[in-house]
Design a protein around this motif. Sequence first.
Motif, PDB file in Angstrom:
ATOM      1  N   PRO A  54       0.847  -1.203   0.000  1.00  0.00           N
ATOM      2  CA  PRO A  54       0.000   0.000   0.000  1.00  0.00           C
ATOM      3  C   PRO A  54       0.876   1.245   0.000  1.00  0.00           C
ATOM      4  CG  PRO A  54       0.088  -0.968   2.200  1.00  0.00           C
ATOM      5  CD  PRO A  54       0.871  -1.885   1.303  1.00  0.00           C
ATOM      6  N   ASN A  55       1.244   1.707  -1.186  1.00  0.00           N
ATOM      7  CA  ASN A  55       2.382   2.614  -1.358  1.00  0.00           C
ATOM      8  C   ASN A  55       1.941   3.935  -1.985  1.00  0.00           C
ATOM      9  OD1 ASN A  55       4.810   3.824  -2.019  1.00  0.00           O
ATOM     10  ND2 ASN A  55       5.775   1.918  -2.678  1.00  0.00           N
ATOM     11  N   ASN A  56       1.654   4.922  -1.149  1.00  0.00           N
ATOM     12  CA  ASN A  56       1.212   6.224  -1.649  1.00  0.00           C
ATOM     13  C   ASN A  56       2.273   6.932  -2.474  1.00  0.00           C
ATOM     14  OD1 ASN A  56      -1.490   6.512  -0.865  1.00  0.00           O
ATOM     15  ND2 ASN A  56      -0.926   7.085   1.214  1.00  0.00           N
ATOM     16  N   THR A  57       3.536   6.721  -2.132  1.00  0.00           N
ATOM     17  CA  THR A  57       4.599   7.388  -2.892  1.00  0.00           C
ATOM     18  C   THR A  57       4.626   6.888  -4.329  1.00  0.00           C
ATOM     19  OG1 THR A  57       5.942   7.711  -0.912  1.00  0.00           O
ATOM     20  CG2 THR A  57       7.081   7.798  -3.021  1.00  0.00           C
ATOM     21  N   ALA A  58       4.594   5.572  -4.510  1.00  0.00           N
ATOM     22  CA  ALA A  58       4.604   5.010  -5.856  1.00  0.00           C
ATOM     23  C   ALA A  58       3.387   5.456  -6.654  1.00  0.00           C
ATOM     24  CB  ALA A  58       4.661   3.487  -5.787  1.00  0.00           C
ATOM     25  N   VAL A  59       2.245   5.558  -5.987  1.00  0.00           N
ATOM     26  CA  VAL A  59       1.000   5.875  -6.680  1.00  0.00           C
ATOM     27  C   VAL A  59       0.914   7.356  -7.038  1.00  0.00           C
ATOM     28  CG1 VAL A  59      -1.526   5.822  -6.516  1.00  0.00           C
ATOM     29  CG2 VAL A  59      -0.182   3.965  -5.526  1.00  0.00           C
ATOM     30  N   PHE A  60       1.439   8.243  -6.175  1.00  0.00           N
ATOM     31  CA  PHE A  60       1.147   9.670  -6.328  1.00  0.00           C
ATOM     32  C   PHE A  60       2.357  10.580  -6.540  1.00  0.00           C
ATOM     33  CE2 PHE A  60      -2.556   8.034  -3.997  1.00  0.00           C
ATOM     34  CZ  PHE A  60      -3.571   8.506  -4.814  1.00  0.00           C
ATOM     35  N   SER A  61       3.589  10.116  -6.340  1.00  0.00           N
ATOM     36  CA  SER A  61       4.708  11.062  -6.278  1.00  0.00           C
ATOM     37  C   SER A  61       5.582  11.139  -7.522  1.00  0.00           C
ATOM     38  CB  SER A  61       5.597  10.721  -5.065  1.00  0.00           C
ATOM     39  OG  SER A  61       4.902  10.911  -3.859  1.00  0.00           O
ATOM     40  N   THR A  62       5.256  10.425  -8.591  1.00  0.00           N
ATOM     41  CA  THR A  62       6.117  10.448  -9.773  1.00  0.00           C
ATOM     42  C   THR A  62       5.449  11.167 -10.937  1.00  0.00           C
ATOM     43  OG1 THR A  62       5.387   8.452 -10.945  1.00  0.00           O
ATOM     44  CG2 THR A  62       6.835   8.128  -9.044  1.00  0.00           C
ATOM     45  N   ASP A  63       6.201  11.305 -12.017  1.00  0.00           N
ATOM     46  CA  ASP A  63       5.651  11.922 -13.223  1.00  0.00           C
ATOM     47  C   ASP A  63       4.711  10.992 -13.973  1.00  0.00           C
ATOM     48  OD1 ASP A  63       7.737  10.215 -13.884  1.00  0.00           O
ATOM     49  OD2 ASP A  63       8.515  11.482 -15.488  1.00  0.00           O
ATOM     50  N   ASP A  64       4.506   9.774 -13.491  1.00  0.00           N
ATOM     51  CA  ASP A  64       3.491   8.898 -14.074  1.00  0.00           C
ATOM     52  C   ASP A  64       2.089   9.301 -13.635  1.00  0.00           C
ATOM     53  OD1 ASP A  64       5.283   7.399 -15.482  1.00  0.00           O
ATOM     54  OD2 ASP A  64       5.314   5.699 -14.105  1.00  0.00           O
ATOM     55  N   THR A  65       2.000  10.107 -12.575  1.00  0.00           N
ATOM     56  CA  THR A  65       0.712  10.530 -12.035  1.00  0.00           C
ATOM     57  C   THR A  65       0.482  12.010 -12.309  1.00  0.00           C
ATOM     58  OG1 THR A  65       0.833   8.911 -10.250  1.00  0.00           O
ATOM     59  CG2 THR A  65      -0.663  10.753  -9.930  1.00  0.00           C
ATOM     60  N   GLU A  66      -0.741  12.341 -12.680  1.00  0.00           N
ATOM     61  CA  GLU A  66      -1.116  13.739 -12.832  1.00  0.00           C
ATOM     62  C   GLU A  66      -2.556  13.914 -12.396  1.00  0.00           C
ATOM     63  OE1 GLU A  66      -1.022  17.325 -16.170  1.00  0.00           O
ATOM     64  OE2 GLU A  66      -0.711  15.247 -16.776  1.00  0.00           O
ATOM     65  N   ILE A  67      -2.767  14.848 -11.487  1.00  0.00           N
ATOM     66  CA  ILE A  67      -4.113  15.218 -11.049  1.00  0.00           C
ATOM     67  C   ILE A  67      -4.354  16.627 -11.576  1.00  0.00           C
ATOM     68  CG2 ILE A  67      -5.672  15.486  -9.083  1.00  0.00           C
ATOM     69  CD1 ILE A  67      -3.790  13.684  -7.479  1.00  0.00           C
ATOM     70  N   PRO A  68      -4.912  16.781 -12.767  1.00  0.00           N
ATOM     71  CA  PRO A  68      -5.068  18.112 -13.362  1.00  0.00           C
ATOM     72  C   PRO A  68      -5.854  19.043 -12.454  1.00  0.00           C
ATOM     73  CG  PRO A  68      -5.513  16.386 -14.977  1.00  0.00           C
ATOM     74  CD  PRO A  68      -5.434  15.715 -13.653  1.00  0.00           C
ATOM     75  N   ALA A  69      -5.454  20.298 -12.434  1.00  0.00           N
ATOM     76  CA  ALA A  69      -6.092  21.264 -11.547  1.00  0.00           C
ATOM     77  C   ALA A  69      -7.585  21.398 -11.837  1.00  0.00           C
ATOM     78  CB  ALA A  69      -5.392  22.613 -11.662  1.00  0.00           C
ATOM     79  N   ASP A  70      -7.956  21.441 -13.120  1.00  0.00           N
ATOM     80  CA  ASP A  70      -9.378  21.601 -13.442  1.00  0.00           C
ATOM     81  C   ASP A  70     -10.168  20.368 -13.042  1.00  0.00           C
ATOM     82  OD1 ASP A  70      -8.202  20.026 -15.424  1.00  0.00           O
ATOM     83  OD2 ASP A  70      -9.540  20.775 -17.008  1.00  0.00           O
ATOM     84  N   PHE A  71      -9.559  19.197 -13.192  1.00  0.00           N
ATOM     85  CA  PHE A  71     -10.217  17.971 -12.747  1.00  0.00           C
ATOM     86  C   PHE A  71     -10.483  18.024 -11.247  1.00  0.00           C
ATOM     87  CE2 PHE A  71      -9.029  14.225 -10.282  1.00  0.00           C
ATOM     88  CZ  PHE A  71     -10.108  13.387 -10.536  1.00  0.00           C
ATOM     89  N   TYR A  72      -9.455  18.386 -10.491  1.00  0.00           N
ATOM     90  CA  TYR A  72      -9.612  18.386  -9.036  1.00  0.00           C
ATOM     91  C   TYR A  72     -10.641  19.420  -8.595  1.00  0.00           C
ATOM     92  CZ  TYR A  72      -8.574  18.123  -4.093  1.00  0.00           C
ATOM     93  OH  TYR A  72      -8.695  17.942  -2.734  1.00  0.00           O
ATOM     94  N   LYS A  73     -10.573  20.610  -9.168  1.00  0.00           N
ATOM     95  CA  LYS A  73     -11.480  21.693  -8.757  1.00  0.00           C
ATOM     96  C   LYS A  73     -12.932  21.326  -9.034  1.00  0.00           C
ATOM     97  CE  LYS A  73     -11.885  26.729  -8.951  1.00  0.00           C
ATOM     98  NZ  LYS A  73     -11.248  27.972  -9.457  1.00  0.00           N
ATOM     99  N   ASN A  74     -13.184  20.642 -10.133  1.00  0.00           N
ATOM    100  CA  ASN A  74     -14.557  20.257 -10.488  1.00  0.00           C
ATOM    101  C   ASN A  74     -15.050  19.035  -9.730  1.00  0.00           C
ATOM    102  OD1 ASN A  74     -14.612  22.329 -12.324  1.00  0.00           O
ATOM    103  ND2 ASN A  74     -14.233  21.028 -14.109  1.00  0.00           N
ATOM    104  N   ASN A  75     -14.122  18.305  -9.089  1.00  0.00           N
ATOM    105  CA  ASN A  75     -14.497  17.017  -8.493  1.00  0.00           C
ATOM    106  C   ASN A  75     -13.844  16.809  -7.123  1.00  0.00           C
ATOM    107  OD1 ASN A  75     -15.900  15.550 -10.937  1.00  0.00           O
ATOM    108  ND2 ASN A  75     -14.021  16.448 -11.778  1.00  0.00           N
TER     109      ASN A  75
END
Length: 491
Positions: A54-75
């Motif tokens: 259960p590895n938050n760093t692998a899931v969220f901390s690299t350039d493989d992950t992107e949480i676009p600002a507009d996506f987050y703001k709308n959701n």
Amino acid sequence: MKLSYITTLGIILMLSGTGCKRFLEQEPTRQTSIKNVDQLQALVDNSPALCDEPNNTAVFSTDDTEIPADFYKNNVNRAHALASIFYYVFDVDMIVGEPADNFWSREYRNIFTANTVLDNVEMAAGSATDKAMVKADAHFLRAYSYWMLANYYCLPYSSANLATPGLPLKKTSNVEESLKRSSLGEVYQFILDDLNEAMKVNREDVDASKRWRVTRKTVEAMLSRYYLFTEDYPKSLEYANRALSSTSVVLKDYKTIIASPPIVYNNPTASLEIPEMYNWSNLQTLQWPELYYPRYTNTPGQWFQPSESLLQMYEGQNDLRYKWFVIENGGRRFSVISPIAFRYSQFSDGRQIISGPSRAEMLLNKAEALARTGKPGEAMNAVNELRAARFTTPTNLSAADTNQAIKNVLAERRREFPFAMRWMDIRRFSINNYPGDDVTVTRNFFKVNAGGVDVNTPQTYTLPVGSKRYMVPINGVDINASNGQIEQNKY
């Protein structure tokens, strides 16, 4: 995999219900009811409990992950949990203040399981052969868990970093053992020693029905990874070739994957194609034919959200890794309608992706070792062997020189192992003498603090090459529980 003895089951339940504080700080319940080697084998056969990361760093901390600002703001109410966002923006203080770190706890739980086996095996009834096999399982399990911890909570391996803080080395279940962090060099030597002990196993090749049972091929695959990360490319190549001689660990031709019934949504209508593995059971996942040893990067949030840069690495639907694992409107799983959000899902409804040693990894280790030692043609042969099993219509890569070969290999590695291997790769790229593979990770997001995300205040976050934040902060609960023995990382 079912545990055979109530007493053994009790040990596992005790472990699964406790935090790192309890099994690093407190003396474990004495295993006085362990009588025979079968009970110890049952501990290391508890594969579902041992193989998830259960590895938050692998899931969220690299350039493989992107949480676009507009996506987050709308959701905001449908997007990722705040604790995940702390990892996304490379925070330190808020991660330290979280109530627990499940990744640290899970790996030390595995180490406790391994130490329980090794502390009891000589006194248990059973044949010398059975004892040797379960000892190999335990040595490998302990080595693997220390490997994972070292590649997240410590600086990257290099000659300059060997004297820097490593990990608390728990070699037994004795409460008197110090929790002071050993040096990074001592940790890597301990891992190598455990792998060499595991190599004494008398099982040569992987049992396709019990891939968690350690064999020489298992250890050879892990040694190939170990030496790749310590920049001993000839040894990484040697062990990759030895592991590739396995007859039971084979490539899965992705052209043979079949679709499950599509997932259908209304208002608006959407029909999403998913592969057969989407709804597989744990047992099916554990028997994936490419695995030398089952390990999976796990996210309870069930959403590996791929970045635009990762998506651009694939050759569209012709690349079956994209066709089967990238769900183009996958945000619908969490009621996200606008903007369309991608989701990467390999196994278990998006919870698990492969991180354990696999045949695909051995081909890419081989290719990278060849590329970095000036053999571009041979490197491309190894890469193209993998690509033949990954495309509807495979196209062979070529490289006229070393630089192009390295570029091709690392691009294929990123396509093959998004999320699961990327953090460790970014770290090791930063300390080698080849600047062409360096990675800077940048986020254009919002201001984040312990109270939440301020969606009205844009902010940019950067993880530069060689950052001290390559070390994940150790959770404050574990620091406090050690009574000052565990030293926090310095940033």
